[in-house]
Scaffold this motif. Structure first.
Motif: not given
Length: 497
Positions: A23-52
Protein backbone atom coordinates in the motif's frame (compact mmCIF):
# COMPACT_ATOMS: atom_id res chain seq x y z
CA UNK A 1 -25.07 21.77 -6.99
CA UNK A 2 -25.43 18.02 -7.47
CA UNK A 3 -22.97 15.38 -6.37
CA UNK A 4 -22.56 12.03 -8.09
CA UNK A 5 -20.42 9.15 -6.94
CA UNK A 6 -19.22 6.61 -9.42
CA UNK A 7 -21.11 3.37 -8.82
CA UNK A 8 -19.54 1.29 -11.61
CA UNK A 9 -15.96 1.02 -10.35
CA UNK A 10 -15.60 -1.96 -8.03
CA UNK A 11 -13.56 -1.08 -4.94
CA UNK A 12 -12.67 2.32 -6.34
CA UNK A 13 -15.01 5.26 -6.58
CA UNK A 14 -17.40 4.19 -3.93
CA UNK A 15 -15.24 2.24 -1.56
CA UNK A 16 -11.61 2.50 -0.63
CA UNK A 17 -9.04 1.26 -3.12
CA UNK A 18 -6.93 -1.62 -1.83
CA UNK A 19 -3.59 -2.27 -3.49
CA UNK A 20 -2.66 -5.84 -4.26
CA UNK A 21 0.96 -5.10 -3.61
CA UNK A 22 2.40 -2.82 -0.95
CA UNK A 23 0.00 0.00 0.00
CA UNK A 24 1.15 3.49 -0.83
CA UNK A 25 0.14 6.15 1.67
CA UNK A 26 -0.19 9.62 0.17
CA UNK A 27 -0.78 12.49 2.54
CA UNK A 28 -2.26 15.44 0.72
CA UNK A 29 -3.56 18.83 1.75
CA UNK A 30 -6.45 20.70 0.23
CA UNK A 31 -4.15 23.07 -1.63
CA UNK A 32 -2.58 20.59 -4.01
CA UNK A 33 -5.71 19.09 -5.59
CA UNK A 34 -4.74 20.92 -8.78
CA UNK A 35 -1.30 19.34 -8.76
CA UNK A 36 -2.84 15.91 -8.22
CA UNK A 37 -5.28 16.28 -11.09
CA UNK A 38 -2.59 17.66 -13.43
CA UNK A 39 -0.55 14.52 -12.78
CA UNK A 40 -3.58 12.44 -13.63
CA UNK A 41 -4.13 14.43 -16.84
CA UNK A 42 -0.54 13.76 -17.95
CA UNK A 43 -1.16 10.03 -17.77
CA UNK A 44 -4.62 10.24 -19.36
CA UNK A 45 -3.28 12.37 -22.23
CA UNK A 46 -0.82 9.64 -23.14
CA UNK A 47 -3.57 7.03 -23.28
CA UNK A 48 -6.35 8.65 -25.31
CA UNK A 49 -6.53 10.46 -28.67
CA UNK A 50 -6.14 14.23 -28.51
CA UNK A 51 -9.74 14.82 -29.56
CA UNK A 52 -11.06 12.55 -26.81
CA UNK A 53 -8.86 14.25 -24.23
CA UNK A 54 -9.99 17.76 -25.18
CA UNK A 55 -13.68 16.71 -25.24
CA UNK A 56 -13.99 14.62 -22.08
CA UNK A 57 -11.05 15.40 -19.78
CA UNK A 58 -9.91 18.98 -20.42
CA UNK A 59 -13.24 20.45 -19.18
CA UNK A 60 -12.91 18.67 -15.80
CA UNK A 61 -11.95 21.04 -12.99
CA UNK A 62 -10.41 19.80 -9.71
CA UNK A 63 -12.14 21.38 -6.71
CA UNK A 64 -10.80 19.78 -3.56
CA UNK A 65 -8.88 16.91 -2.05
CA UNK A 66 -9.64 16.01 1.53
CA UNK A 67 -10.40 12.91 3.57
CA UNK A 68 -8.87 10.79 0.82
CA UNK A 69 -11.51 12.07 -1.62
CA UNK A 70 -10.79 13.92 -4.86
CA UNK A 71 -13.69 16.16 -5.86
CA UNK A 72 -13.86 17.25 -9.49
CA UNK A 73 -16.36 19.44 -11.28
CA UNK A 74 -17.86 18.23 -14.57
CA UNK A 75 -20.16 20.20 -16.89
CA UNK A 76 -23.20 17.91 -16.86
CA UNK A 77 -24.79 14.63 -15.96
CA UNK A 78 -24.20 13.62 -19.57
CA UNK A 79 -20.45 13.95 -18.91
CA UNK A 80 -20.80 11.78 -15.84
CA UNK A 81 -22.53 9.04 -17.82
CA UNK A 82 -19.92 9.07 -20.60
CA UNK A 83 -17.01 9.00 -18.14
CA UNK A 84 -18.54 6.05 -16.31
CA UNK A 85 -19.38 4.16 -19.47
CA UNK A 86 -16.31 4.76 -21.63
CA UNK A 87 -13.40 5.73 -19.39
CA UNK A 88 -13.99 4.02 -16.07
CA UNK A 89 -10.95 1.72 -16.30
CA UNK A 90 -8.63 4.52 -17.34
CA UNK A 91 -9.76 6.69 -14.44
CA UNK A 92 -9.31 3.84 -12.01
CA UNK A 93 -5.79 3.01 -13.13
CA UNK A 94 -4.76 6.66 -13.23
CA UNK A 95 -5.97 7.60 -9.76
CA UNK A 96 -4.65 4.29 -8.45
CA UNK A 97 -1.21 5.22 -9.72
CA UNK A 98 -1.15 8.92 -8.81
CA UNK A 99 -2.86 8.97 -5.40
CA UNK A 100 -3.01 5.41 -4.18
CA UNK A 101 -4.71 3.62 -1.34
CA UNK A 102 -7.93 4.94 0.15
CA UNK A 103 -8.79 7.28 -2.73
CA UNK A 104 -12.40 8.11 -3.49
CA UNK A 105 -13.71 10.09 -6.45
CA UNK A 106 -16.65 12.49 -6.27
CA UNK A 107 -18.26 14.29 -9.21
CA UNK A 108 -19.76 17.75 -8.79
CA UNK A 109 -22.22 18.60 -11.58
CA UNK A 110 -22.69 22.35 -11.78
CA UNK A 111 -24.10 23.38 -15.18
CA UNK A 112 -27.87 24.03 -15.30
CA UNK A 113 -28.77 22.41 -12.02
CA UNK A 114 -32.41 23.31 -12.60
CA UNK A 115 -32.70 20.43 -15.04
CA UNK A 116 -31.34 17.83 -12.63
CA UNK A 117 -33.55 16.71 -9.75
CA UNK A 118 -32.07 16.60 -6.25
CA UNK A 119 -30.44 13.27 -5.46
CA UNK A 120 -30.59 11.43 -2.16
CA UNK A 121 -27.29 9.84 -1.16
CA UNK A 122 -27.15 6.94 1.30
CA UNK A 123 -23.81 5.36 2.09
CA UNK A 124 -23.75 1.59 2.14
CA UNK A 125 -21.09 -0.83 3.37
CA UNK A 126 -20.79 -2.66 0.08
CA UNK A 127 -19.32 -2.19 -3.37
CA UNK A 128 -21.95 0.51 -3.83
CA UNK A 129 -21.63 3.28 -1.29
CA UNK A 130 -24.48 5.32 -2.67
CA UNK A 131 -28.06 4.72 -3.58
CA UNK A 132 -29.69 7.39 -5.68
CA UNK A 133 -33.40 7.37 -4.99
CA UNK A 134 -35.83 9.24 -7.16
CA UNK A 135 -39.62 9.16 -7.32
CA UNK A 136 -40.85 7.07 -10.24
CA UNK A 137 -42.43 8.97 -13.10
CA UNK A 138 -44.88 6.22 -14.00
CA UNK A 139 -45.76 2.65 -13.22
CA UNK A 140 -46.32 1.32 -16.73
CA UNK A 141 -49.65 -0.47 -16.94
CA UNK A 142 -49.94 -1.14 -13.24
CA UNK A 143 -52.19 1.16 -11.25
CA UNK A 144 -49.95 2.95 -8.73
CA UNK A 145 -50.53 3.05 -5.01
CA UNK A 146 -51.29 6.79 -5.02
CA UNK A 147 -54.98 5.90 -5.19
CA UNK A 148 -54.66 5.13 -1.47
CA UNK A 149 -52.93 8.40 -0.55
CA UNK A 150 -55.24 10.16 1.94
CA UNK A 151 -53.20 13.32 2.57
CA UNK A 152 -51.03 15.69 0.56
CA UNK A 153 -47.77 14.38 1.99
CA UNK A 154 -48.63 10.82 0.92
CA UNK A 155 -49.53 11.73 -2.67
CA UNK A 156 -46.78 11.46 -5.25
CA UNK A 157 -47.75 13.94 -8.01
CA UNK A 158 -45.88 11.79 -10.55
CA UNK A 159 -44.32 14.86 -12.10
CA UNK A 160 -41.02 14.78 -13.92
CA UNK A 161 -38.89 17.54 -12.30
CA UNK A 162 -36.70 17.67 -15.42
CA UNK A 163 -39.65 19.28 -17.18
CA UNK A 164 -39.87 22.81 -15.81
CA UNK A 165 -40.31 26.38 -17.05
CA UNK A 166 -36.60 27.13 -16.64
CA UNK A 167 -35.59 24.71 -19.41
CA UNK A 168 -38.68 25.15 -21.60
CA UNK A 169 -37.19 27.31 -24.34
CA UNK A 170 -39.58 29.98 -25.56
CA UNK A 171 -40.13 30.90 -29.21
CA UNK A 172 -42.82 32.31 -31.46
CA UNK A 173 -44.47 28.90 -31.92
CA UNK A 174 -45.01 28.32 -28.19
CA UNK A 175 -45.08 31.83 -26.72
CA UNK A 176 -48.85 31.98 -26.17
CA UNK A 177 -49.08 28.49 -24.69
CA UNK A 178 -46.19 29.12 -22.33
CA UNK A 179 -47.64 32.44 -21.18
CA UNK A 180 -51.01 30.85 -20.45
CA UNK A 181 -49.32 27.92 -18.68
CA UNK A 182 -47.38 30.28 -16.40
CA UNK A 183 -50.58 32.15 -15.56
CA UNK A 184 -52.25 28.87 -14.57
CA UNK A 185 -49.23 27.86 -12.46
CA UNK A 186 -49.34 31.17 -10.55
CA UNK A 187 -53.12 31.10 -10.00
CA UNK A 188 -54.46 27.55 -10.36
CA UNK A 189 -58.25 27.52 -10.82
CA UNK A 190 -58.31 31.31 -10.35
CA UNK A 191 -57.66 32.33 -13.93
CA UNK A 192 -59.96 32.19 -16.99
CA UNK A 193 -57.91 29.23 -18.23
CA UNK A 194 -59.74 26.36 -16.58
CA UNK A 195 -59.64 23.86 -18.08
CA UNK A 196 -56.41 24.45 -19.99
CA UNK A 197 -56.40 22.30 -23.14
CA UNK A 198 -52.95 22.09 -24.78
CA UNK A 199 -52.69 20.39 -28.16
CA UNK A 200 -50.04 19.83 -30.81
CA UNK A 201 -48.15 17.19 -32.76
CA UNK A 202 -45.94 14.62 -31.05
CA UNK A 203 -42.67 15.99 -29.70
CA UNK A 204 -43.54 19.70 -29.55
CA UNK A 205 -43.44 19.90 -25.74
CA UNK A 206 -46.97 19.19 -24.44
CA UNK A 207 -45.78 16.82 -21.71
CA UNK A 208 -42.94 19.18 -20.78
CA UNK A 209 -45.26 22.18 -20.45
CA UNK A 210 -47.97 20.37 -18.49
CA UNK A 211 -45.36 18.97 -16.08
CA UNK A 212 -43.84 22.44 -15.72
CA UNK A 213 -47.22 23.77 -14.59
CA UNK A 214 -47.56 21.02 -12.00
CA UNK A 215 -43.99 21.44 -10.75
CA UNK A 216 -44.42 25.19 -10.34
CA UNK A 217 -47.73 24.78 -8.51
CA UNK A 218 -46.16 22.31 -6.05
CA UNK A 219 -43.35 24.80 -5.49
CA UNK A 220 -45.72 27.72 -4.83
CA UNK A 221 -48.56 25.79 -3.18
CA UNK A 222 -47.09 22.69 -1.49
CA UNK A 223 -50.39 22.03 0.28
CA UNK A 224 -52.24 21.37 -2.99
CA UNK A 225 -52.89 17.84 -4.21
CA UNK A 226 -51.37 17.81 -7.70
CA UNK A 227 -51.46 14.73 -9.93
CA UNK A 228 -50.09 14.05 -13.42
CA UNK A 229 -51.43 10.91 -15.08
CA UNK A 230 -51.59 9.66 -18.66
CA UNK A 231 -55.01 8.98 -20.14
CA UNK A 232 -53.94 5.39 -20.71
CA UNK A 233 -53.06 4.87 -17.05
CA UNK A 234 -56.32 6.52 -15.97
CA UNK A 235 -58.19 4.04 -18.15
CA UNK A 236 -56.23 1.09 -16.69
CA UNK A 237 -57.01 2.27 -13.16
CA UNK A 238 -60.69 2.65 -13.97
CA UNK A 239 -60.85 -0.84 -15.51
CA UNK A 240 -59.17 -2.29 -12.41
CA UNK A 241 -61.64 -0.48 -10.16
CA UNK A 242 -64.58 -1.97 -12.07
CA UNK A 243 -63.03 -5.44 -11.87
CA UNK A 244 -62.39 -5.07 -8.13
CA UNK A 245 -65.72 -3.37 -7.38
CA UNK A 246 -63.92 -0.24 -6.09
CA UNK A 247 -65.21 2.31 -8.61
CA UNK A 248 -66.54 4.60 -5.89
CA UNK A 249 -63.08 4.71 -4.27
CA UNK A 250 -61.56 5.50 -7.65
CA UNK A 251 -63.97 8.39 -8.26
CA UNK A 252 -63.63 9.71 -4.70
CA UNK A 253 -59.85 9.77 -5.01
CA UNK A 254 -59.85 11.75 -8.26
CA UNK A 255 -62.47 14.15 -6.93
CA UNK A 256 -60.06 14.99 -4.08
CA UNK A 257 -57.37 16.33 -6.46
CA UNK A 258 -56.70 20.09 -6.58
CA UNK A 259 -54.77 20.12 -9.87
CA UNK A 260 -55.41 17.24 -12.27
CA UNK A 261 -53.18 16.87 -15.36
CA UNK A 262 -54.31 14.30 -17.94
CA UNK A 263 -51.83 13.67 -20.75
CA UNK A 264 -52.90 12.40 -24.21
CA UNK A 265 -56.63 12.77 -23.62
CA UNK A 266 -57.25 11.51 -27.17
CA UNK A 267 -56.67 8.00 -25.75
CA UNK A 268 -60.23 8.19 -24.35
CA UNK A 269 -61.65 8.04 -27.89
CA UNK A 270 -64.22 5.30 -28.26
CA UNK A 271 -64.03 4.25 -24.58
CA UNK A 272 -67.53 5.25 -23.49
CA UNK A 273 -67.53 4.07 -19.87
CA UNK A 274 -64.18 5.69 -19.10
CA UNK A 275 -65.42 8.92 -20.69
CA UNK A 276 -68.61 8.79 -18.63
CA UNK A 277 -66.63 8.41 -15.39
CA UNK A 278 -64.22 11.18 -16.34
CA UNK A 279 -67.18 13.43 -17.18
CA UNK A 280 -68.39 13.22 -13.57
CA UNK A 281 -64.89 13.75 -12.17
CA UNK A 282 -64.38 16.73 -14.49
CA UNK A 283 -67.70 18.30 -13.42
CA UNK A 284 -66.97 17.86 -9.73
CA UNK A 285 -63.47 19.36 -9.96
CA UNK A 286 -64.53 22.29 -12.12
CA UNK A 287 -67.55 23.14 -9.96
CA UNK A 288 -65.34 23.08 -6.86
CA UNK A 289 -62.77 25.44 -8.42
CA UNK A 290 -60.07 22.84 -9.02
CA UNK A 291 -57.66 23.18 -11.95
CA UNK A 292 -57.79 20.81 -14.93
CA UNK A 293 -54.99 20.58 -17.51
CA UNK A 294 -55.43 18.35 -20.54
CA UNK A 295 -53.10 17.59 -23.45
CA UNK A 296 -53.94 16.09 -26.83
CA UNK A 297 -52.36 15.52 -30.22
CA UNK A 298 -55.26 17.34 -31.91
CA UNK A 299 -57.71 20.15 -31.28
CA UNK A 300 -61.06 19.36 -29.57
CA UNK A 301 -62.95 19.86 -32.85
CA UNK A 302 -60.96 16.98 -34.38
CA UNK A 303 -61.32 14.58 -31.44
CA UNK A 304 -63.46 11.81 -32.88
CA UNK A 305 -65.00 9.12 -30.72
CA UNK A 306 -65.39 11.57 -27.81
CA UNK A 307 -68.75 12.42 -26.23
CA UNK A 308 -70.04 15.83 -27.25
CA UNK A 309 -70.63 16.87 -23.64
CA UNK A 310 -66.92 16.32 -22.92
CA UNK A 311 -65.79 18.18 -26.03
CA UNK A 312 -67.96 21.13 -24.98
CA UNK A 313 -66.28 21.20 -21.56
CA UNK A 314 -62.80 20.96 -23.04
CA UNK A 315 -63.50 24.32 -24.71
CA UNK A 316 -64.79 26.05 -21.58
CA UNK A 317 -61.42 27.52 -20.66
CA UNK A 318 -58.44 27.98 -22.96
CA UNK A 319 -57.49 25.88 -25.97
CA UNK A 320 -53.80 26.54 -26.69
CA UNK A 321 -51.84 25.10 -29.60
CA UNK A 322 -48.17 24.17 -29.41
CA UNK A 323 -46.94 24.48 -32.98
CA UNK A 324 -43.90 22.76 -34.40
CA UNK A 325 -40.79 24.74 -33.41
CA UNK A 326 -39.50 27.31 -35.88
CA UNK A 327 -35.90 27.22 -37.13
CA UNK A 328 -34.92 29.91 -34.64
CA UNK A 329 -36.51 28.06 -31.74
CA UNK A 330 -34.88 24.79 -32.80
CA UNK A 331 -31.54 26.59 -32.87
CA UNK A 332 -32.07 27.93 -29.36
CA UNK A 333 -33.17 24.53 -28.07
CA UNK A 334 -30.01 22.98 -29.49
CA UNK A 335 -27.78 25.65 -27.93
CA UNK A 336 -29.44 25.12 -24.57
CA UNK A 337 -29.10 21.34 -24.78
CA UNK A 338 -25.44 21.57 -25.81
CA UNK A 339 -24.65 24.08 -23.05
CA UNK A 340 -26.53 22.02 -20.46
CA UNK A 341 -24.45 18.97 -21.30
CA UNK A 342 -21.19 20.96 -21.33
CA UNK A 343 -20.54 20.24 -25.00
CA UNK A 344 -19.10 22.28 -27.87
CA UNK A 345 -20.57 22.22 -31.37
CA UNK A 346 -19.38 24.46 -34.23
CA UNK A 347 -22.00 27.08 -35.23
CA UNK A 348 -22.41 25.60 -38.71
CA UNK A 349 -23.28 22.21 -37.18
CA UNK A 350 -25.95 23.77 -34.97
CA UNK A 351 -27.40 25.64 -37.96
CA UNK A 352 -27.48 22.51 -40.11
CA UNK A 353 -29.29 20.45 -37.47
CA UNK A 354 -31.79 23.24 -36.75
CA UNK A 355 -32.62 23.65 -40.45
CA UNK A 356 -32.94 19.95 -41.24
CA UNK A 357 -34.42 18.34 -38.11
CA UNK A 358 -37.87 19.90 -37.97
CA UNK A 359 -40.26 17.29 -36.64
CA UNK A 360 -39.86 17.45 -32.87
CA UNK A 361 -37.72 18.50 -29.93
CA UNK A 362 -37.05 14.84 -29.15
CA UNK A 363 -35.43 14.45 -32.57
CA UNK A 364 -33.10 17.39 -31.84
CA UNK A 365 -31.94 15.93 -28.54
CA UNK A 366 -31.51 12.48 -30.08
CA UNK A 367 -29.31 13.92 -32.84
CA UNK A 368 -27.03 15.64 -30.30
CA UNK A 369 -26.56 12.38 -28.38
CA UNK A 370 -25.93 10.42 -31.60
CA UNK A 371 -23.30 12.90 -32.78
CA UNK A 372 -21.49 12.86 -29.44
CA UNK A 373 -21.54 9.06 -29.30
CA UNK A 374 -20.13 8.68 -32.82
CA UNK A 375 -17.53 11.37 -32.21
CA UNK A 376 -16.33 9.61 -29.06
CA UNK A 377 -16.40 6.01 -30.26
CA UNK A 378 -14.74 6.69 -33.63
CA UNK A 379 -12.61 9.64 -32.48
CA UNK A 380 -14.10 11.93 -35.14
CA UNK A 381 -14.21 15.70 -35.15
CA UNK A 382 -17.65 17.20 -34.61
CA UNK A 383 -18.01 18.87 -37.98
CA UNK A 384 -20.60 19.43 -40.69
CA UNK A 385 -19.81 16.14 -42.42
CA UNK A 386 -20.45 14.12 -39.26
CA UNK A 387 -23.68 16.03 -38.59
CA UNK A 388 -24.92 15.42 -42.13
CA UNK A 389 -24.17 11.71 -41.83
CA UNK A 390 -26.09 11.40 -38.55
CA UNK A 391 -29.05 13.55 -39.59
CA UNK A 392 -29.57 11.73 -42.91
CA UNK A 393 -29.29 8.35 -41.22
CA UNK A 394 -31.60 9.10 -38.31
CA UNK A 395 -34.19 11.53 -39.63
CA UNK A 396 -34.58 11.21 -43.38
CA UNK A 397 -34.59 7.42 -43.49
CA UNK A 398 -37.12 7.15 -40.70
CA UNK A 399 -40.36 5.56 -41.91
CA UNK A 400 -43.31 7.15 -40.20
CA UNK A 401 -46.64 5.36 -39.92
CA UNK A 402 -49.57 6.77 -41.84
CA UNK A 403 -52.16 8.15 -39.43
CA UNK A 404 -55.84 8.90 -39.81
CA UNK A 405 -55.01 12.57 -39.34
CA UNK A 406 -52.64 12.38 -42.33
CA UNK A 407 -55.30 10.63 -44.40
CA UNK A 408 -57.96 13.22 -43.57
CA UNK A 409 -55.65 16.14 -44.39
CA UNK A 410 -54.57 14.70 -47.76
CA UNK A 411 -58.07 13.60 -48.81
CA UNK A 412 -59.68 16.91 -47.82
CA UNK A 413 -56.93 18.88 -49.53
CA UNK A 414 -57.48 16.87 -52.71
CA UNK A 415 -61.22 17.62 -52.72
CA UNK A 416 -60.82 21.22 -51.53
CA UNK A 417 -62.68 20.60 -48.28
CA UNK A 418 -62.12 21.69 -44.69
CA UNK A 419 -61.15 18.73 -42.49
CA UNK A 420 -64.09 19.47 -40.20
CA UNK A 421 -66.50 18.85 -43.13
CA UNK A 422 -65.76 15.12 -42.97
CA UNK A 423 -67.14 15.00 -39.43
CA UNK A 424 -70.44 16.70 -40.26
CA UNK A 425 -73.66 14.95 -41.27
CA UNK A 426 -73.51 16.50 -44.74
CA UNK A 427 -74.77 14.29 -47.58
CA UNK A 428 -73.18 16.39 -50.33
CA UNK A 429 -71.65 14.15 -52.96
CA UNK A 430 -68.08 15.43 -52.57
CA UNK A 431 -68.22 15.16 -48.76
CA UNK A 432 -69.62 11.62 -48.83
CA UNK A 433 -67.03 10.53 -51.40
CA UNK A 434 -64.16 12.07 -49.43
CA UNK A 435 -65.40 10.41 -46.25
CA UNK A 436 -65.66 7.00 -47.94
CA UNK A 437 -62.19 7.27 -49.50
CA UNK A 438 -60.74 8.30 -46.12
CA UNK A 439 -62.32 5.24 -44.50
CA UNK A 440 -61.03 2.97 -47.27
CA UNK A 441 -57.49 4.32 -46.95
CA UNK A 442 -57.61 4.11 -43.14
CA UNK A 443 -58.65 0.46 -43.41
CA UNK A 444 -55.73 -0.27 -45.80
CA UNK A 445 -52.99 1.81 -44.19
CA UNK A 446 -53.63 1.70 -40.43
CA UNK A 447 -54.11 -1.01 -37.84
CA UNK A 448 -57.34 0.44 -36.48
CA UNK A 449 -60.50 -1.66 -36.37
CA UNK A 450 -63.49 -0.62 -38.47
CA UNK A 451 -65.19 0.50 -35.26
CA UNK A 452 -62.29 2.81 -34.34
CA UNK A 453 -62.05 4.14 -37.90
CA UNK A 454 -65.74 5.01 -37.77
CA UNK A 455 -65.27 6.85 -34.48
CA UNK A 456 -62.37 8.88 -35.88
CA UNK A 457 -63.98 9.63 -39.25
CA UNK A 458 -67.38 11.22 -38.88
CA UNK A 459 -68.27 9.33 -35.68
CA UNK A 460 -69.86 6.54 -37.73
CA UNK A 461 -70.40 2.88 -36.80
CA UNK A 462 -68.41 -0.07 -38.15
CA UNK A 463 -71.18 -1.01 -40.61
CA UNK A 464 -70.81 2.39 -42.29
CA UNK A 465 -67.05 1.84 -42.63
CA UNK A 466 -67.54 -1.61 -44.15
CA UNK A 467 -70.07 -0.18 -46.62
CA UNK A 468 -67.67 2.66 -47.54
CA UNK A 469 -64.79 0.24 -48.16
CA UNK A 470 -67.01 -1.99 -50.30
CA UNK A 471 -68.27 1.01 -52.30
CA UNK A 472 -64.77 2.40 -52.97
CA UNK A 473 -63.38 -1.03 -53.87
CA UNK A 474 -66.22 -1.65 -56.31
CA UNK A 475 -65.77 1.74 -57.99
CA UNK A 476 -62.00 1.19 -58.29
CA UNK A 477 -62.67 -1.94 -60.34
CA UNK A 478 -64.92 -0.27 -62.91
CA UNK A 479 -63.90 3.43 -63.01
CA UNK A 480 -60.38 4.12 -64.33
CA UNK A 481 -60.63 7.83 -63.59
CA UNK A 482 -61.64 7.16 -60.00
CA UNK A 483 -58.84 4.59 -59.73
CA UNK A 484 -56.27 7.17 -60.88
CA UNK A 485 -57.68 9.71 -58.42
CA UNK A 486 -57.32 7.35 -55.43
CA UNK A 487 -53.83 6.38 -56.58
CA UNK A 488 -52.84 10.03 -56.66
CA UNK A 489 -54.14 10.51 -53.11
CA UNK A 490 -52.21 7.44 -51.93
CA UNK A 491 -49.06 8.75 -53.60
CA UNK A 492 -49.38 12.11 -51.82
CA UNK A 493 -50.05 10.30 -48.57
CA UNK A 494 -46.88 8.18 -48.81
CA UNK A 495 -44.79 11.12 -50.01
CA UNK A 496 -45.83 13.12 -46.96
CA UNK A 497 -44.57 10.33 -44.71
Amino acid sequence: MNLFFSDKIPNFAIVEVCLINKCIEVTMTETNHVVLWNRCLEIIKDNVPERTFSTWFAPIVPLKYEDKTLIVQIPSQFFYEILEEKFVDLLRMTLYKVIGQGTKLMYNVKVDTTSIPPQTVDLEASNRSIAVTQKPINNGNKAPSFLKAPVVQDLDPHLNPNYNFENFIEGYSNKLSRSVAETVALNPANSPFNPLFIYGASGVGKTHLSNAIGTKIKELYPEKRVLYVSAHLFQVQYTDSVRNNTTNDFINFYQSIDVLIIDDIQEFAGVTKTQNTFFHIFNHLHQNRKQLILTSDRAPVLLQGMEERLLTRFKWGMVAELEKPTVELRRNILKNKIHRDGLKFPPEVIDYIAENVNESVRDLEGIVIAIMARSTIFNKEIDLELAQHIVKGVVHNETKPITIDNILKVVCSHFGLETSAIHTKSRKREVVQARQIAMYLAKNHTDFSTSKIGKFIGNKDHATVLHACKTVKGQLEVDKGFHAEVQEIESLLKKGN
